[in-house]
Design a protein around this motif. Structure first.
Motif: not given
Length: 201
Positions: A75-79
């Motif tokens: 969730r915290w990572w760039r798409p």
């Protein structure tokens, strides 16, 4: 590994291995890790092969500006980085490959901060591939900043760590071709071979 904290966590994890047998989650003793704990996390794999934070250090949760426990790791990572992160977690868990990478995040003032990601496989309940211990260690400059947070973090590079066992024993963490292709796409491929690193933790 560029950061001393990464080397120290790797050395502690390595000290718990019994030959080719990975450390168990219950082998991890938080009391010996000291200040490392603020940057360390443990991930657990769900029945749907998703990865959740089971434990997350205080500085890590500060960077995320929320409680990370039971939150999805992706969730915290760039798409645009999530597919590569998912493949990396799969490589760490299925192939028992230790991985290190470069990570960046941008704070509310638009300043970019660099960190180092370390991912190390664990056993849990006698089974490999169900837990990962790792750390997200800030650069010295970033560590001096108090109260910064990042809406998203991004993956800059990946490397595999291959620790050689005693003569005649299998090589630990030898990456498969598809892992090679993953890190090749990140233009950060390097295999670092070496034995146990002794360090105070």
């Amino acid at each position: 590994m560029r950061h001393q904290a990464s080397r120290t966590l790797h050395a502690y994890w390595d000290s718990l291995r019994r030959g080719p047998v990975l450390p168990d989650r219950n082998d991890i003793d938080p009391s010996v890790m000291g200040r490392l704990l603020q940057d360390v996390f443990i991930l657990g794999r769900t029945s749907d092969s998703l990865w959740l934070y089971r434990v997350a250090g205080t500085r890590l949760t500060g960077f995320a500006a929320r409680d990370l426990k039971d939150d999805f790791f992706l969730r915290w990572w760039r798409p645009e980085d999530r597919a590569d992160i998912a493949r990396t977690l799969g490589a760490v868990s299925r192939e028992s490959v230790a991985m290190v990478g470069g990570v960046d995040g941008t704070d509310a003032q638009g300043h970019c901060h660099e960190m180092e990601l370390l991912l190390l496989p664990l056993r849990y309940g006698g089974r490999a591939g169900t837990r990962i211990i790792g750390g997200l260690f800030p650069s010295p400059r970033t560590a001096q900043h108090m109260g910064i947070s990042f809406d998203e973090i991004g993956l800059l590079s990946l490397r595999s760590l291959s620790a050689v066992q005693a003569p005649g024993a299998p090589v630990f963490g030898q990456p498969r071709a598809d892992i090679d292709a993953l890190v090749d796409r990140r233009r950060g491929w390097r295999v670092i071979e070496g034995g146990r690193i002794d360090a105070q933790v």
